[in-house]
Design a protein around this motif. Structure first.
Motif, PDB file in Angstrom:
ATOM      1  N   ASN A  35      -1.989 -23.746  75.465  1.00 47.90           N
ATOM      2  CA  ASN A  35      -3.201 -23.696  74.640  1.00 47.90           C
ATOM      3  C   ASN A  35      -4.384 -24.268  75.423  1.00 47.90           C
ATOM      4  OD1 ASN A  35      -3.221 -26.659  74.230  1.00 47.90           O
ATOM      5  ND2 ASN A  35      -1.428 -26.265  72.939  1.00 47.90           N
ATOM      6  N   GLU A  37      -6.463 -26.918  74.816  1.00 47.26           N
ATOM      7  CA  GLU A  37      -6.523 -28.361  75.013  1.00 47.26           C
ATOM      8  C   GLU A  37      -5.625 -28.791  76.164  1.00 47.26           C
ATOM      9  OE1 GLU A  37      -5.759 -32.565  72.566  1.00 47.26           O
ATOM     10  OE2 GLU A  37      -5.702 -30.640  71.516  1.00 47.26           O
ATOM     11  N   ASP A  59      -5.544 -22.745  69.671  1.00 49.12           N
ATOM     12  CA  ASP A  59      -6.352 -23.891  69.233  1.00 49.12           C
ATOM     13  C   ASP A  59      -7.849 -23.732  69.495  1.00 49.12           C
ATOM     14  OD1 ASP A  59      -5.924 -23.991  71.960  1.00 49.12           O
ATOM     15  OD2 ASP A  59      -5.927 -26.173  72.062  1.00 49.12           O
ATOM     16  N   MET A  65     -13.062 -22.768  76.315  1.00 51.05           N
ATOM     17  CA  MET A  65     -12.452 -23.472  77.442  1.00 51.05           C
ATOM     18  C   MET A  65     -13.239 -23.229  78.723  1.00 51.05           C
ATOM     19  SD  MET A  65      -8.584 -23.492  78.969  1.00 51.05           S
ATOM     20  CE  MET A  65      -8.352 -24.173  80.635  1.00 51.05           C
ATOM     21  N   LYS A  68     -16.272 -25.416  78.676  1.00 50.25           N
ATOM     22  CA  LYS A  68     -15.957 -26.830  78.892  1.00 50.25           C
ATOM     23  C   LYS A  68     -15.612 -27.103  80.355  1.00 50.25           C
ATOM     24  CE  LYS A  68     -14.485 -27.910  74.183  1.00 50.25           C
ATOM     25  NZ  LYS A  68     -13.405 -28.401  73.289  1.00 50.25           N
TER      26      LYS A  68
END
Length: 230
Positions: A35, A37, A59, A65, A68
């Motif tokens: 996932n 995270e 998630d 992602m 980030k």
């Protein structure tokens, strides 16, 4: 020589196992995450050479992602997703992805994309002695690997940059789809031509004032593209 480390962020166990087995069979090391995270934590902990990322994570959306990771890392990200619409590809590329592979994909195509990615990384400084290219308000500093429009630096993905340089070094020449995809990805699959269309769209958004009436990159329908001398 250390084997390159590839982080595979994929929630589908069967696809994840296929990718990791392929990587390990072809002299890569694989780190996996089911996932987003976990993928971010693995990226921070292991500093992979390349990230292979599915967008449909349980998630978070893969786009999140990418955004980030891009706040602290320039690690190449290759999206592998079942989302095949151009809008999905453009969104991922605009968020900071470097390449996009559509499911279902062939093992050979995945390996080709990886080879091209590592070739770009290895060749990053190979143009250190090259000159600066100018065409109207467009400037490419080959030594610095930077592109400017009206003296404002543009943020291009590695493929957008390589595509622009290829056109710039052939100003006035029509480059066929096959020639371009061979130069960019080392292959000429149908997926490559579709990807080329998407990358050209994102590149034009960054360098053209009016994408409907392009000043720098001309489309030759069914044939290829040409950079015009401004």
């Amino acid at each position: 020589m250390n084997k390159p480390l590839i982080l595979v962020v994929e929630d589908d166990a069967a696809v994840r196992n296929l990718i990791t087995t392929t990587l390990e069979t072809h002299q890569y090391r694989a780190q996996v995450a089911p996932n987003g995270e976990a993928g971010i934590l693995e990226a921070i902990s292991h500093n992979p050479d390349v990230i292979l990322l599915d967008l449909g994570l349980p998630d978070m959306d893969g786009i999140q992602m990418i955004e980030k990771v891009r706040t602290w890392s320039k690690t190449p990200i290759i999206v592998i997703s079942a989302r095949s619409e151009d809008t999905d590809k453009i969104e991922a590329l605009d968020a900071g992805a470097d390449d996009y592979l559509t499911k279902p994909f062939s093992v050979e195509e995945l390996l080709a994309r990886l080879r091209v990615t590592f070739r770009r990384l290895n060749d990053a400084g190979s143009d250190a002695g090259a000159s600066v290219f100018t065409n109207g308000d467009l400037k490419i500093d080959y030594a610095a690997g930077c592109v400017f429009m009206k003296d404002k630096e543009l943020h291009l993905t590695p493929i957008e940059y390589k595509l622009l340089c290829l056109l710039a070094k052939n100003v006035g020449k029509v480059l066929t789809h096959t020639y371009i995809t061979q130069e960019i990805w080392g292959s000429a699959w149908d997926n490559d031509v579709a990807s080329l269309r998407v990358f050209m769209a994102t590149l034009r958004k960054k360098i053209e004032t009016d994408t409907a009436n392009p000043k720098y990159i001309q489309t030759h329908v069914g044939v290829g593209y040409r950079m015009l001398k401004v």
